[in-house]
Design a protein around this motif. Sequence first.
Motif: not given
Length: 390
Positions: A30-31, A34-37, A200-207, A348-352
């Motif tokens: 999230e922080l 939305g990008e994944l390694a 969009y509203m959710h944080t999915l980055g380029t995934a 806070m974005r760090e909370y589910a």
Amino acid sequence: MYGLSAADLDFQSRAREFADSLIPLETEVELAGGELAAGLEESHQKRAIELGIYAANLPKEYGGGGCTSLQQVLIQEQVGRVTNALAWVVATPPSWLPAVATQDQIERYVRPAARGERDECYAITEEGAGSDVDAIVATAARVGGDYLLNGVKWHVTSYNCADYAFFHGKLVGGEHAGEHAMFLVDLPSPGVKVVRVPAYMHTLGTAHQHPIVAFENVRVPASQLVGAEGDGMSFAYEWFRFERLMVAARCLGAAERLVAEMTVFAKERVVQGQPIASFGAVQAMLADSLTELFAARSLTYETARNIDAGADVKVQHGQCSMAKLYAAEMANRVADRAVQVFGGRGYMREYAAERFYRELRVERIWEGTSEVQRAIIADQMVKRGPARFA
Ligand SMILES: Cc1cc2nc3c(=O)[nH]c(=O)nc-3n(C[C@H](O)[C@H](O)[C@H](O)COP(=O)(O)OP(=O)(O)OC[C@H]3O[C@@H](n4cnc5c(N)ncnc54)[C@H](O)[C@@H]3O)c2cc1C
């Protein structure tokens, strides 16, 4: 609870173990916008395949899990417990396809999808056609042994990860002019291009992206037509019916996690010398959430059981709409309460709670809005009588 068999519980626990392993990654993803390694999604997919929870909806003869509808719900429920689409790797390839696919399509699309080698995306919605699929203006014109596809499609989920698209268009000319048809379009193909990638509203980055995609004179051989000319709408309905049940399942998982986290927090958070769980106003939010989760879960499991028992397709249609409507609305109410129970931390974005509050909003929109589900349910009630559905 819920009368689950040993086999059901086995699928449920494997999926739960998988979901639990992803949850610790959420905040970091999230922080990071939305990008994944690199390579992470591939390794997650590999593990989902090893656990036997991948393509659970495809028949065993094509390499799928051959799971019952109830088992598919149990698996997708666990997927729903995870934010940031980290668990979307537990794919549900088009289970309606094998029944209408040619042998060639089975070998090139269905079997590779079951093995996790090919991923699809759906190009149905357009700028002027969402709820009303019949309003699409995309076209498919027969030219000799080929079709020429034209149209601009909106919100094409996971286009960036897909290597084929289901393109939905209206036929031009011929016996079935004006009727709907579905085509398999390999990606990339000449003439298929991204117009733009909205945020969009959710944080999915380029995934996972939902681009607007243009199909300009895309030439496909007639062997890419799915089923027959004029069948397109019935495939869209089949897909919607299945996906509505899976949306309901994922909403159960999200609500279960929120209810669990709210309960722990309400017991631990002390205000004016007492845990907030002792305040009647907070208790009401907890109690309403658990009660509605139980109702939604009972409804969704029963709907899946009815499908497994071979219920009439119209009954399946109405009940899947009820499950989607109720579970999606329920999960959104629960997320709203969870943010409230967590107070400032809920923002806070760090909370589910914060992440689910944003991510669950789309469950009331995609695969048919809540208003459209109500219209379907009411239509079925009027035509066939309410007693057949509940
Ligand atoms: C994140 C995301 C991903 C998506 N992924 C895909 C995808 O992969 N492929 C794809 O093809 N599509 C996809 N969609 C599109 C989605 O299915 C549509 O957005 C949805 O069906 C609603 O259509 P619309 O946006 O055109 O809204 P509209 O149909 O314009 O609706 C606007 C409002 O009018 C209401 N309304 C419409 N008709 C009625 C009615 N008969 N009775 C009462 N109220 C009504 C709606 O409920 C809504 O409140 C996605 C959408 C989003 C947001």
